[in-house]
Design a protein around this motif. Structure first.
Motif, short mmCIF file in Angstrom:
data_model
loop_
_atom_site.label_atom_id
_atom_site.label_comp_id
_atom_site.label_asym_id
_atom_site.label_seq_id
_atom_site.Cartn_x
_atom_site.Cartn_y
_atom_site.Cartn_z
N ALA A 1 1.40 -0.87 -0.23
CA ALA A 1 -0.20 0.01 -0.49
C ALA A 1 0.57 0.79 0.32
O ALA A 1 0.49 2.44 -0.48
CB ALA A 1 -0.89 -0.10 1.38
N ASP A 2 2.42 1.07 0.70
CA ASP A 2 2.87 1.84 1.29
C ASP A 2 3.97 2.85 0.10
O ASP A 2 3.96 3.57 -0.52
CB ASP A 2 4.09 2.52 2.15
N ALA A 3 3.71 1.62 -0.82
CA ALA A 3 5.04 1.25 -1.53
C ALA A 3 4.80 2.68 -3.11
O ALA A 3 3.83 2.33 -3.35
CB ALA A 3 5.38 -0.18 -2.75
N ASP A 4 5.67 2.89 -3.61
CA ASP A 4 5.65 3.86 -5.41
C ASP A 4 5.79 2.83 -6.31
O ASP A 4 4.76 2.74 -7.44
CB ASP A 4 6.69 4.90 -5.20
N LEU A 5 6.52 2.02 -6.03
CA LEU A 5 6.91 0.90 -7.57
C LEU A 5 6.82 -0.79 -7.46
O LEU A 5 7.68 -0.55 -5.99
CB LEU A 5 7.73 1.14 -7.88
N VAL A 6 6.26 -1.17 -7.40
CA VAL A 6 6.19 -3.37 -6.81
C VAL A 6 6.63 -3.88 -7.94
O VAL A 6 6.39 -3.48 -9.04
CB VAL A 6 4.96 -3.41 -6.26
N MET A 7 7.62 -4.48 -8.34
CA MET A 7 8.54 -5.59 -9.08
C MET A 7 8.01 -6.34 -9.44
O MET A 7 8.29 -7.25 -7.54
CB MET A 7 9.84 -5.13 -9.17
N LEU A 8 7.23 -7.12 -10.47
CA LEU A 8 6.78 -8.68 -9.76
C LEU A 8 7.96 -9.63 -9.93
O LEU A 8 8.61 -9.96 -11.90
CB LEU A 8 5.05 -9.32 -10.74
N ALA A 9 9.27 -9.58 -9.32
CA ALA A 9 10.00 -10.58 -9.80
C ALA A 9 9.56 -12.01 -10.19
O ALA A 9 10.82 -12.75 -8.91
CB ALA A 9 11.11 -9.88 -9.72
N THR A 10 8.90 -12.35 -10.96
CA THR A 10 8.24 -13.86 -10.15
C THR A 10 8.23 -15.37 -11.67
O THR A 10 7.87 -13.53 -13.12
CB THR A 10 7.59 -14.19 -9.97
N PRO A 11 8.64 -16.08 -11.87
CA PRO A 11 8.23 -16.65 -13.19
C PRO A 11 6.57 -15.96 -13.70
O PRO A 11 5.96 -15.64 -12.79
CB PRO A 11 8.87 -18.37 -12.86
N GLY B 1 9.36 -8.23 -14.84
CA GLY B 1 10.18 -8.75 -15.22
C GLY B 1 10.27 -9.55 -16.77
O GLY B 1 11.27 -10.47 -17.42
N GLY B 2 8.55 -9.96 -16.85
CA GLY B 2 8.51 -11.46 -17.79
C GLY B 2 9.24 -11.28 -18.94
O GLY B 2 8.97 -10.44 -19.90
N SER B 3 9.72 -12.48 -20.07
CA SER B 3 10.40 -12.64 -21.27
C SER B 3 9.02 -12.52 -22.07
O SER B 3 9.08 -12.30 -23.32
CB SER B 3 10.84 -13.73 -21.08
N THR B 4 7.30 -12.82 -21.13
CA THR B 4 6.58 -13.32 -22.69
C THR B 4 5.68 -11.88 -21.90
O THR B 4 5.74 -11.02 -20.84
CB THR B 4 6.24 -14.11 -22.56
N LYS B 5 4.69 -10.78 -22.80
CA LYS B 5 4.29 -10.19 -22.58
C LYS B 5 3.00 -10.16 -22.70
O LYS B 5 2.20 -9.44 -21.95
CB LYS B 5 4.69 -8.94 -23.01
N SER B 6 2.06 -10.89 -23.35
CA SER B 6 0.71 -11.04 -24.15
C SER B 6 0.15 -11.82 -22.96
O SER B 6 -1.10 -11.29 -22.69
CB SER B 6 0.33 -11.11 -25.43
N VAL C 1 2.84 -1.91 -15.81
CA VAL C 1 3.50 -1.31 -16.72
C VAL C 1 4.04 -2.41 -16.72
O VAL C 1 5.22 -2.78 -16.22
CB VAL C 1 4.07 -0.35 -16.45
N PRO C 2 3.52 -3.22 -17.39
CA PRO C 2 4.77 -4.47 -18.43
C PRO C 2 6.20 -3.99 -18.61
O PRO C 2 6.11 -2.95 -19.34
CB PRO C 2 3.25 -5.30 -19.25
N ALA C 3 6.48 -4.95 -18.54
CA ALA C 3 8.47 -4.90 -19.00
C ALA C 3 9.29 -6.39 -18.96
O ALA C 3 8.59 -6.63 -18.04
CB ALA C 3 9.35 -3.79 -17.65
N HIS C 4 9.78 -6.01 -19.75
CA HIS C 4 10.97 -7.04 -20.18
C HIS C 4 12.06 -6.55 -20.23
O HIS C 4 12.25 -6.41 -20.77
CB HIS C 4 10.43 -7.73 -21.39
#
Lengths: 231, 231
Positions: free
Chosen positions: B6-16, B40-45, B63-66
């Motif tokens: 709740a307090d975070a500005d940016l959360v990275m889902l660093a999971t498979p 940080g997933g290698s696929t986006k769709s 915001v999706p990113a690779h």
């Protein structure tokens, strides 16, 4: 050239396989009784076939060899004095070779620092179809496929180190690899068919959503590859 | 976890990618109004599809990113502080993302030294099917093919640097690549079919002894590959 060849102990036919027949025909009349010939061709059955055709009764003086020191560079400007240090050289002796002749070629390569082994020409061509000729064909095929596309620059701009290494051998000499593929056509065709069948199997697994089969395939590959290092 | 998110500005889902849906579902109720999530997933769709399903009206906060910094190593022990220096990161923003959110994720990656670009999730998956997912599948397939054979140790003993580089990515994580292949099934299947057609064409050329066609293919590949370097 004639006098030099008659006097020579060991003549190395350092020419593309496609020009080997012509060179053999030219030197055949000039061979001294002690002269041994060897070669450095990447395919052996085709070179041996030419040796029988061109050298006739003197075929026993030809000891076929394949020094394995690949690089994507070729030609005289890519030469290095330590190129064969710790590299492998395969001799594929003929029944007509004397033990002394084979040993002389072996020792010449060992003086360059190479590790020498022996197999038959057919065994050689089977082994290298799998570990060398097929991977080169596959790498060329992927880059060719990309080269045909309008968005090839965009695609390449997102390629990373995996692509870089997978395609390093696609920068190899087109002429040399045309000759190798043609010279080892039969074994290479067989391996290519096996590989296409493997891809069709993976394609079916993908289409069916069979994650288990993909994982098992990748796992078996990873297990073998992670346990291997180039010596 | 709830208060931190709740307090975070940016959360990275660093999971498979395979575990992304579950993680999204767990954090969705706890998102603060300003919290931005990225991955940080290698696929986006596939990730985007899950984001719509799991985050609902809050999908604009994702915001999706690779990040593209591949290595055949994986897991926490393979971490390096300079992993993203000069590496590429692709953002695939959603129509629901605010410009401010996208910019915040972009700047976070730029602070790691990465070069950030943008495309749609579908464009991303098409590009990476060609330059990453397909080469991995092809490399795994070749090594798997060898792993099935009784003479695999003999074969590997004659493999050289071309084979080593071509198969480096076959030592990658089987679980990660299973997920990537499944996650990008549609684009990968299409590319695999194109590639099999290319191999069938080369197989026919070999069978017909069409040296010219082989050379043209190799030449086009060499021209493109020799002119490219990984930046």
């Amino acid at each position: 050239m004639a006098a030099e060849i008659a006097d020579a102990d060991l003549v190395m036919l350092a020419t593309p396989v496609g020009q080997m027949a012509e060179l053999m025909a030219r030197i055949a009349p000039h061979l001294g009784p002690q002269t041994i010939i060897t070669d450095g061709g990447s395919t052996k059955s085709d070179v041996v076939r030419e040796a029988y055709a061109q050298l006739g009764s003197r075929v026993g003086q030809f000891v076929p060899a394949h020094p394995i020191a690949g690089a994507e560079l070729s030609g005289a400007s890519a030469a290095r004095s330590d190129l064969f240090q710790w590299k492998k050289v395969v001799l594929t002796p003929l029944p007509e070779n004397s033990a002394v002749s084979v040993d002389r070629v072996r020792r010449a390569w060992e003086l360059c620092g190479a590790m020498v082994s022996q197999m038959t020409p057919a065994q050689h061509d089977e082994v290298f179809a799998v570990v060398s000729h097929l991977p080169h064909l596959l790498s060329f095929a992927l880059v060719h496929d990309i080269a045909q596309r309008d968005n090839r620059d965009l695609l390449l701009s997102f390629a990373a180190s995996g692509f870089r290494d997978f395609t390093r051998i696609a920068a190899s000499s087109p002429e040399m690899w045309r000759d190798i593929c043609m010279g080892n056509r039969e074994a290479l065709l067989g391996e290519l068919q096996v590989y296409i069948a493997e891809l069709n199997r993976l394609s079916s697994a993908l289409a069916a959503g069979d994650a288990e089969q993909l994982e098992q395939t990748f796992f078996a590959a990873r297990e073998l590859r992670a346990g291997w290092t180039l010596k």
